[in-house]
Design a protein around this motif. Structure first.
Motif, PDB file in Angstrom:
ATOM      1  N   ILE A   1     -33.920 -21.065   8.979  1.00  0.00           N
ATOM      2  CA  ILE A   1     -34.410 -20.567   9.956  1.00  0.00           C
ATOM      3  C   ILE A   1     -33.823 -21.109  11.509  1.00  0.00           C
ATOM      4  CG2 ILE A   1     -36.824 -20.324   8.954  1.00  0.00           C
ATOM      5  CD1 ILE A   1     -37.784 -22.790  10.499  1.00  0.00           C
ATOM      6  N   ALA A   2     -34.055 -20.215  12.249  1.00  0.00           N
ATOM      7  CA  ALA A   2     -33.591 -20.856  13.688  1.00  0.00           C
ATOM      8  C   ALA A   2     -34.488 -20.210  14.922  1.00  0.00           C
ATOM      9  CB  ALA A   2     -32.031 -20.362  13.954  1.00  0.00           C
TER      10      ALA A   2
ATOM     11  N   HIS B   1     -37.213 -17.268  13.660  1.00  0.00           N
ATOM     12  CA  HIS B   1     -36.885 -16.248  12.596  1.00  0.00           C
ATOM     13  C   HIS B   1     -36.001 -16.712  11.725  1.00  0.00           C
ATOM     14  CE1 HIS B   1     -32.428 -15.090  14.269  1.00  0.00           C
ATOM     15  NE2 HIS B   1     -32.769 -16.275  14.827  1.00  0.00           N
ATOM     16  N   VAL B   2     -35.752 -15.929  10.560  1.00  0.00           N
ATOM     17  CA  VAL B   2     -35.139 -16.155   9.448  1.00  0.00           C
ATOM     18  C   VAL B   2     -33.688 -15.869   9.633  1.00  0.00           C
ATOM     19  CG1 VAL B   2     -34.888 -15.918   6.889  1.00  0.00           C
ATOM     20  CG2 VAL B   2     -37.347 -15.845   7.947  1.00  0.00           C
TER      21      VAL B   2
ATOM     22  N   LYS C   1     -40.516 -14.563   7.843  1.00  0.00           N
ATOM     23  CA  LYS C   1     -39.671 -13.516   7.795  1.00  0.00           C
ATOM     24  C   LYS C   1     -40.689 -12.281   8.118  1.00  0.00           C
ATOM     25  CE  LYS C   1     -36.815 -10.767   4.784  1.00  0.00           C
ATOM     26  NZ  LYS C   1     -35.953 -10.665   3.309  1.00  0.00           N
ATOM     27  N   THR C   2     -41.771 -12.354   7.894  1.00  0.00           N
ATOM     28  CA  THR C   2     -42.599 -11.404   8.207  1.00  0.00           C
ATOM     29  C   THR C   2     -43.128 -11.132   9.702  1.00  0.00           C
ATOM     30  OG1 THR C   2     -44.803 -12.321   7.714  1.00  0.00           O
ATOM     31  CG2 THR C   2     -43.631 -11.480   5.879  1.00  0.00           C
ATOM     32  N   ASP C   3     -42.828 -11.970  10.428  1.00  0.00           N
ATOM     33  CA  ASP C   3     -43.288 -12.155  11.741  1.00  0.00           C
ATOM     34  C   ASP C   3     -42.580 -13.114  12.519  1.00  0.00           C
ATOM     35  OD1 ASP C   3     -44.792 -12.232  14.080  1.00  0.00           O
ATOM     36  OD2 ASP C   3     -46.851 -12.481  13.341  1.00  0.00           O
TER      37      ASP C   3
ATOM     38  N   GLN D   1     -43.896 -15.426  16.610  1.00  0.00           N
ATOM     39  CA  GLN D   1     -44.545 -16.804  16.491  1.00  0.00           C
ATOM     40  C   GLN D   1     -43.604 -17.925  17.022  1.00  0.00           C
ATOM     41  OE1 GLN D   1     -47.849 -16.829  16.081  1.00  0.00           O
ATOM     42  NE2 GLN D   1     -48.158 -14.761  15.270  1.00  0.00           N
ATOM     43  N   SER D   2     -44.190 -18.724  17.686  1.00  0.00           N
ATOM     44  CA  SER D   2     -43.098 -19.861  18.143  1.00  0.00           C
ATOM     45  C   SER D   2     -43.519 -21.002  17.151  1.00  0.00           C
ATOM     46  CB  SER D   2     -43.933 -20.187  19.587  1.00  0.00           C
ATOM     47  OG  SER D   2     -45.111 -20.925  19.287  1.00  0.00           O
TER      48      SER D   2
END
Length: 300
Positions: free
Chosen positions: A104-105, A121-122, A141-143, A146-147
């Motif tokens: 993730i990053a 995000h992935v 991965k689905t969203d 979000q922070s």
């Protein structure tokens, strides 16, 4: 009240929450009291421990690294082994571990948000082989709206949004303990509590915990080579969870003060991505998680 003052007042009451066995607590204290022996051989031993315990996240595709990964402890397991009971710290550890493994990053934006508010995000959805990490990876991965701070709250179940309850990671502490049982670090025992039996997880291999304690003490007393970012994350997470005291019980008063001062400075520097943190390889995800830790009630 500063985080350092809070630890001096309340830290001594910290215990290993995954294990209530008095004999194991006594063994831990005896192990910690042996830290004087580590002082005599700190230089060479620190380098050896770092080589054995730190996983090469940049080369996790080759066979040698894969075999080493199967035996190393995750960041969550290290914190649990110190006696963690704080849900938010564990979820933050999950995000940092995914970042270390380059899964993730943060989303790149023109307007730079504070680290804790940057979106995740992935970047690589390959399974890590760790059930909790893979479960969190699928959720992220689905969203991608979000922070970092939001994901820590969502995975901890700290939300009033009914549509977000499916993001909560359940039984995290128990599942991490089971992973430590599978790795031979803990063992499972049944204990009778009058009306029912409960599974407990006392320490089975004290050498692993002794190495973790030695690595923590060496880092906070500035012994040996500079710590890796994984070791920094472990020390800061233990501090935020108020269990760092468990690793420092064998130190004298002056050394304990030095250790808490060091970790307090370390947390603030890495959370703000200071010069030392940049030299150590901090990324946005790690800085974001640590900045959340600096605002936790335990540190205020």
């Amino acid at each position: 009240m500063s985080g350092l003052t809070q630890r001096r007042k309340g830290g001594a009451a910290a215990t290993n929450n995954f294990n209530d066995d008095d004999d194991d607590v006594a063994n831990l204290r005896r192990s910690a009291n042996a830290s004087a022996a580590f002082e005599a051989s700190a230089g060479a031993k620190t380098d050896d421990n770092s080589a054995n315990n730190d996983f090469d996240y940049d080369n996790d595709n080759d066979d040698k690294s894969s075999a080493k990964r199967a035996n190393r402890l995750t960041l969550m397991e290290e914190i649990l082994l110190m006696g963690l009971k704080d849900a938010q710290v564990l979820r933050g550890c999950i995000l940092m571990e995914l970042s270390f493994r380059k899964r993730i990053a943060t989303v790149q934006e023109v307007r730079k948000r504070p680290f804790s508010e940057r979106l995740l995000h992935v970047i690589d959805d390959r399974p890590t082989g760790e059930v909790l990490l893979d479960e969190a990876l699928r959720m992220i991965k689905t969203d991608s709206t979000q922070s970092i701070a939001s994901w820590i709250d969502l995975m901890s179940g700290e939300t009033w949004n009914l549509m977000s309850f499916n993001y909560q990671l359940k039984q995290v502490r128990e599942r991490i303990a089971k992973g430590l049982v599978d790795k031979g670090v803990l063992r499972t025992e049944k204990r009778n509590f009058i009306l029912f039996d409960m599974a407990t997880h006392p320490v089975a291999d004290y050498s692993v915990k002794e190495q973790l304690v030695a690595k923590t003490v060496d880092t906070l007393l500035s012994r040996g080579a500079p710590p890796t970012k994984q070791t920094v994350a472990m020390c800061c997470a233990a501090y935020a969870a108020n269990v760092l005291e468990n690793a420092l019980v064998g130190l004298n008063h002056i050394q304990r003060e030095q250790a808490f001062t060091k970790v307090d400075e370390m947390l603030q520097n890495w959370a703000s991505m200071g010069d030392k943190a940049k030299a150590g390889g901090v990324d946005d995800v790690m800085a974001g998680v640590l900045s959340v830790y600096t605002k936790m009630d335990a540190l205020l």
